[in-house]
Design an enzyme around this catalytic site. Structure first.
Site, mmCIF file in Angstrom:
data_model
loop_
_atom_site.group_PDB
_atom_site.id
_atom_site.type_symbol
_atom_site.label_atom_id
_atom_site.label_comp_id
_atom_site.label_asym_id
_atom_site.label_seq_id
_atom_site.Cartn_x
_atom_site.Cartn_y
_atom_site.Cartn_z
ATOM 1 N N LYS A 211 -2.238 -1.464 -3.769
ATOM 2 C CA LYS A 211 -3.093 -0.279 -3.675
ATOM 3 C C LYS A 211 -2.277 0.986 -3.721
ATOM 4 O O LYS A 211 -1.265 1.047 -3.022
ATOM 5 C CB LYS A 211 -3.847 -0.371 -2.341
ATOM 6 C CG LYS A 211 -4.709 0.825 -2.023
ATOM 7 C CD LYS A 211 -5.313 0.659 -0.659
ATOM 8 C CE LYS A 211 -6.127 1.897 -0.331
ATOM 9 N NZ LYS A 211 -6.567 1.898 1.031
ATOM 10 N N LYS B 186 0.852 -1.184 0.000
ATOM 11 C CA LYS B 186 0.000 0.000 0.000
ATOM 12 C C LYS B 186 0.890 1.236 0.000
ATOM 13 O O LYS B 186 1.721 1.412 0.894
ATOM 14 C CB LYS B 186 -0.898 -0.008 1.234
ATOM 15 C CG LYS B 186 -1.756 1.242 1.352
ATOM 16 C CD LYS B 186 -2.783 1.124 2.462
ATOM 17 C CE LYS B 186 -3.577 2.406 2.609
ATOM 18 N NZ LYS B 186 -4.580 2.305 3.690
HETATM 19 C C1 PBG Z 1 -7.304 3.565 5.745
HETATM 20 C C2 PBG Z 1 -7.677 3.296 4.336
HETATM 21 C C3 PBG Z 1 -7.518 4.188 3.278
HETATM 22 C C4 PBG Z 1 -8.112 3.604 2.168
HETATM 23 C C5 PBG Z 1 -8.585 2.349 2.557
HETATM 24 N N1 PBG Z 1 -8.284 2.155 3.929
HETATM 25 C C6 PBG Z 1 -6.972 5.584 3.234
HETATM 26 C C7 PBG Z 1 -5.657 5.880 3.783
HETATM 27 O O1 PBG Z 1 -4.784 5.028 3.918
HETATM 28 O O2 PBG Z 1 -5.467 7.055 4.103
HETATM 29 C C8 PBG Z 1 -8.205 4.270 0.821
HETATM 30 C C9 PBG Z 1 -9.250 3.776 -0.098
HETATM 31 C C10 PBG Z 1 -9.573 4.704 -1.229
HETATM 32 O O3 PBG Z 1 -8.941 5.763 -1.441
HETATM 33 O O4 PBG Z 1 -10.517 4.376 -1.962
HETATM 34 N N2 PBG Z 1 -6.561 2.697 6.440
#
Ligand code: PBG
Length: 332
Positions: A256, A202
């Site tokens: 992601k 991520k």
């Molecule tokens: C938080 C989380 C995020 C997303 C999914 N879980 C945002 C972040 O890490 O700030 C993002 C999903 C999206 O942008 O559609 N743990």
């Protein structure tokens, strides 16, 4: 790898593109509703569907409306729904205790869906950002996101989600050691069949902006997430993250965001041959919707093309806010 190829005109590559029937015969990849996981935002109240301004077409739903959405998804052949709670400031505290409250929004929605639509798989998010007063995924001490104490809290959060009946837990926090800790706690508590879909690679991305609006974290977040989410410059590190999470007990892994990281999807699938998912995140959705609403692109075609890209890269499935639209289009 260069394939033997007859010279022109013996080889005319346009022959296999000449009609819909021939194109269907040679199509190398397919997209089906079974490839989709639908992320939905949950809020309190009843009978509420509140639009998220930065994500046209996406709403925050009260639990009863989430149940309706799950029924619709199941009818469309979408195998899984992923819950994200919208939490107001009253549920954001330094100790993040709401994260493992059996009665929190996510757990209530899980139980309601399980009793109404037992066959759809429910996925939930493990991370502290919906519950922290800092908007960070972990505890913050002296400006630092502290790892090991955060992992202890994530374990409690994961156990409360398993207790509520989720099928798949998605740790999205990027702390070190959390997959192993959650896996052993689940085994210890008898939750042997709960899957872990690790947000393994991520990245610290600008494409999460609309999501943070949707879950109410934009105002709360101080600073950035670069000390735990990955640097967009890196590939080898993503493979190390995936190897580590699989070795700690992840059943499936995720990359992601999606579209800017298709190279990572491809390499992860090739190297590990494990179930691999991509998250087409909020900013990717918002870009396609915004361009479509301006008449600059054909939104439906861009949606389908973007999802086929994930299949081509080797993904087994995609988390996407387009899930119901795509399933409807595929079902004709
Ligand atoms: C938080 C989380 C995020 C997303 C999914 N879980 C945002 C972040 O890490 O700030 C993002 C999903 C999206 O942008 O559609 N743990």
């Amino acid at each position: 790898m260069t394939m033997p190829q007859a010279p022109f005109p013996a080889a005319r590559l346009r022959r296999t593109r000449r009609s819909p029937a021939i194109r269907a015969m040679v199509a190398e990849n397919t997209l089906s509703p079974g490839d989709l996981i639908w992320p939905v935002f949950v809020r309190d109240g009843e009978g509420v569907e509140e639009p998220v301004p930065s994500m046209p077409g996406v709403v925050r739903r009260s639990v009863d409306k989430v149940v309706e959405a799950a029924k619709e998804a199941h009818a469309l052949g979408i195998p899984a729904i992923c819950l994200f709670p919208y939490t107001g400031n009253e549920n954001r505290t330094a100790d993040c205790a709401e994260a493992w409250n059996p009665e929190n929004l996510s757990n209530r929605a899980t139980r309601a869906i399980k009793s109404a639509v037992p066959d759809i798989a429910i996925m939930t998010d493990v991370a502290l950002d919906p519950y922290s007063d800092t908007g960070h995924d972990g505890f913050v001490v002296d400006g630092e996101i502290i790892n090991d104490e955060t992992v202890e809290a994530l374990v409690k959060q994961a156990l409360s989600q398993a207790e509520a009946g989720v099928d798949i837990i998605g740790p999205s926090d990027m702390m070190d050691g959390r997959i192993g800790a959650i896996r052993s706690a689940l085994e210890g508590a008898g939750h042997r069949d709960v899957l872990l879909l690790s947000y393994a690679a991520k990245y610290a991305s600008a494409f999460y902006g609309p999501f943070r609006d949707a879950v109410g974290a934009s105002g709360a977040l101080k600073g950035d997430k670069k000390t735990y989410q990955m640097d967009p410059a890196n590939t080898d590190e993503a493979l190390r993250c995936v190897a580590r999470d699989l070795s700690e007990g992840a059943d499936m892994v995720m990359v992601k965001p999606g579209m800017p990281y298709l190279d990572i999807c491809q390499r992860v699938k090739q190297e590990f041959a494990a179930p691999t998912f991509a998250y087409q995140v909020s900013g990717e959705y918002a870009m396609i919707m915004a361009a479509a609403q301006n008449g600059w692109i054909d939104g439906d075609r861009a949606m389908m093309e973007s999802l086929m890209g994930f299949k081509r890269a080797g993904c087994d499935g995609v988390l996407t806010y387009f899930a119901p639209q795509v399933a409807r289009a595929l079902n004709g």
